[in-house]
Design an enzyme around this catalytic site. Structure first.
Site, PDB file in Angstrom:
ATOM      1  N   PRO A 208     -53.567  47.055  22.752  1.00  0.00           N
ATOM      2  CA  PRO A 208     -54.533  46.063  22.267  1.00  0.00           C
ATOM      3  C   PRO A 208     -55.393  46.623  21.145  1.00  0.00           C
ATOM      4  CG  PRO A 208     -54.456  46.035  24.654  1.00  0.00           C
ATOM      5  CD  PRO A 208     -53.602  47.195  24.220  1.00  0.00           C
ATOM      6  N   CYS A 209     -55.588  45.805  20.111  1.00  0.00           N
ATOM      7  CA  CYS A 209     -56.227  46.304  18.895  1.00  0.00           C
ATOM      8  C   CYS A 209     -57.726  46.060  18.841  1.00  0.00           C
ATOM      9  CB  CYS A 209     -55.575  45.662  17.679  1.00  0.00           C
ATOM     10  SG  CYS A 209     -55.743  43.851  17.652  1.00  0.00           S
ATOM     11  N   GLN A 210     -58.274  45.280  19.786  1.00  0.00           N
ATOM     12  CA  GLN A 210     -59.675  44.890  19.677  1.00  0.00           C
ATOM     13  C   GLN A 210     -60.617  46.087  19.634  1.00  0.00           C
ATOM     14  OE1 GLN A 210     -57.512  43.655  21.805  1.00  0.00           O
ATOM     15  NE2 GLN A 210     -57.460  41.428  21.609  1.00  0.00           N
TER      16      GLN A 210
ATOM     17  N   TYR B 193     -60.209  48.874  18.178  1.00  0.00           N
ATOM     18  CA  TYR B 193     -60.171  49.544  16.886  1.00  0.00           C
ATOM     19  C   TYR B 193     -60.616  48.650  15.723  1.00  0.00           C
ATOM     20  CZ  TYR B 193     -56.885  52.332  19.685  1.00  0.00           C
ATOM     21  OH  TYR B 193     -56.284  53.069  20.671  1.00  0.00           O
TER      22      TYR B 193
END
Length: 417
Positions: free
Chosen positions: A116-118, A120
Site C-alpha cells: 500500500p502506497c498511502q 509514502y
C-alpha cells in the site's frame, strides 16, 4: 507456462496485463475483502471465457444470479487462487501453505505487486507523520523480501508511488535507499540484478499523467538486458479523454446508465477496452448537492479555456469551507482535449477532483469512466459498492501499462515463449 504470484493485489490491475497464455497466476494475496471479491469475479470471467460460458458471467452482471450462485458455477481451484489475508508475520505460514498447495507451485517464475502506497504518498504526509511510529505500512516491503527468499523467482516487479523517492523512515533516513540495500542483500544471495526508475504511464498509452516508481529485478544467470531501456520501444501516445469517453452515454449527477451511446467507439477503445459481447456496467455517477453542482459548472467551463479554478477564486456564496486558503485545488475538471490528471483512491470519498469535462452533464466521472482512464476493460467488474470500486480503481496499476511490462519481460527474458 510461467508461474507468477501477485502480492498486495488490490483489484488486480498489474495481473490483468499478464493475462497471456504464457503466464499462469498461482495466487493473489490481498487483505481487502471487496478487492478479493473483485479478483474472484475476474478469475471466474477468464475461466468462463476459456470454456465458452460467458453467458453465466452476463447473467451475474444483469443480476439474474447472486454472487454466491455465480461462484457456485466456478471450480474451487479457480477461486482458491485468491488468498484474502493481510501479509503479516502471523499470516505468512498460512499464505505460504495456500500458495504451495497450488499445482506447479514448486517453480515460481515471477513475483509482482507493491505494498500500500498511502504511507509514502506526499499527499497527507504531514498528517501521517503523527502516526509514523505505529504505521506498519512503512515496512511492508520487508514481507515482499520474504517471498523473494522463499520462492527465488526469475524476476520481480515492485511498484509504488513517486513519494517513495523522498520518504524518510523513522530515523529520518531515505527509505528507498534502505529498500535498495535490503533488496541488494537478498539479490546478492539469489544473484539478481536490480533496476529502478520513475515511469509516467502517459508515455505508454495510458490516458493519464501517472508517475509511479518501479523496481525490476531479474536473475543474473538470464539474458542480460536493461529493462527500462527496452521499455522505451513501447512508447505510445494515449487517446485524449474526448476519444476515450465518446461512446459512453450522457448522464446527470446521481444517474446510472448502462447502455452505450450511438456514437461508435474510438479505435483505442474498440481495440483495448470495449467488449460488445458483455453489457456495460457500473456507469454510475454519485449524486451531488446544488452548491457543488454550481461549482462544477464553473470549474468545467474554465477548464475548456485550459484554466484551473482555485477554491478561493469561487464566488463567495459558494465557498462553504472556513479555511478557503488551503486545498485550493480541491475542485478540478478533467481535460477533454488532453489526458487526465492522476486517478487516486481519494476519488472514493468525493468526485470534486474529477469533474466531467462536458459542462452540460455537470457531474463527476462515473466508476466506468474512472476505470477507462485507468485502462481497465469494460468487461471488468468491481465489487462490491461504488465507493469500494472507486478505491480499487484509484489504487491500481493501469492494465495497459502492465501489458507492456509483461511483453517486455517475454521478449527479453523468455525468448522461447
Amino acid at each position: 507456462m510461467l508461474n507468477i504470484i501477485d502480492l498486495f493485489s488490490g483489484a488486480g490491475g498489474l495481473t490483468e496485463g499478464f493475462r497471456k497464455e504464457e503466464f499462469n497466476l498461482l495466487a493473489h494475496v490481498e487483505m481487502d475483502e471487496a478487492a478479493s471479491k473483485t479478483l474472484k469475479i475476474r478469475e471466474a470471467y477468464y475461466y468462463l471465457k476459456k470454456n465458452g460460458s460467458l453467458n453465466i458471467y452476463t447473467d451475474y452482471l444483469n443480476k439474474k444470479i447472486s454472487y454466491d450462485e455465480f461462484l457456485a458455477e466456478i471450480p474451487k481451484s479457480i477461486t482458491e487462487k485468491i488468498i484474502n489475508l493481510a501479509i503479516s508475520e502471523d499470516n505468512l505460514p498460512e499464505i505460504f501453505r495456500q500458495i504451495d498447495s497450488q499445482p506447479n507451485s514448486n517453480i515460481v517464475h515471477g513475483i509482482i505487486g507493491g505494498p500500500p502506497c498511502q504511507a509514502y504518498s506526499t499527499i497527507g504526509r504531514a498528517r501521517n507523520k503523527k502516526i509514523k511510529e505505529s504505521d506498519e505500512r512503512i515496512y511492508l516491503y520487508k514481507y515482499y523480501l520474504k517471498f523473494l527468499e522463499k520462492y527465488n523467482p526469475d524476476f520481480f516487479i515492485f511498484e509504488n508511488v513517486k513519494g517513495l523517492l523522498s520518504f524518510k523512515d523513522l530515523n529520518e533516513n531515505n527509505l528507498l535507499e534502505k529498500i535498495k540495500y535490503d533488496f541488494t542483500n537478498v539479490i546478492s544471495k539469489n544473484h539478481y540484478q536490480i533496476q529502478i526508475k520513475l515511469i509516467n504511464c502517459a508515455d505508454f498509452g495510458v490516458p493519464q499523467v501517472r508517475e509511479r516508481l518501479f523496481i525490476f529485478g531479474y536473475k543474473t544467470s538470464m539474458t542480460d538486458f536493461d529493462f527500462f531501456k527496452s521499455l522505451e520501444h513501447f512508447r505510445e501516445k494515449p487517446p485524449i479523454i474526448k476519444e476515450l469517453f465518446q461512446d459512453l452515454p450522457k448522464l446527470k449527477s446521481g444517474e446510472t446508465k448502462n447502455t452505450y451511446s450511438k456514437v461508435p467507439p474510438s479505435e483505442y477503445v474498440s481495440k483495448n477496452l470495449r467488449n460488445n459481447k458483455i453489457p456495460l456496467t457500473q456507469n454510475i455517477c454519485r449524486p451531488n448537492n446544488e452548491n457543488d453542482l454550481k461549482i462544477y459548472k464553473i470549474v468545467a467551463k474554465e477548464k475548456r479555456k485550459n484554466k484551473n479554478v482555485k477554491y478561493s477564486d469561487l464566488p463567495l456564496e459558494l465557498i462553504t469551507h472556513k479555511k478557503s486558503n488551503i486545498f485550493l485545488d480541491r475542485f478540478k475538471a478533467i481535460n477533454n482535449n488532453g489526458f487526465s490528471h492522476t486517478i487516486v483512491a481519494h476519488i472514493a470519498k468525493d468526485g470534486h477532483y474529477y469533474i466531467h469535462p462536458d459542462v452540460s452533464q455537470n457531474r463527476s466521472i462515473t466508476v466506468r469512466e474512472a476505470a477507462r482512464i485507468q485502462t481497465f476493460p469494460d468487461d471488468f467488474y468491481f465489487e462490491s459498492s461504488r465507493t469500494s470500486a472507486f478505491k480499487q480503481i484509484g489504487n491500481a496499476v493501469p492494465p495497459y501499462f502492465s501489458k507492456i511490462i509483461s511483453q517486455n519481460i517475454l521478449e527479453n527474458l523468455y525468448t522461447d515463449y
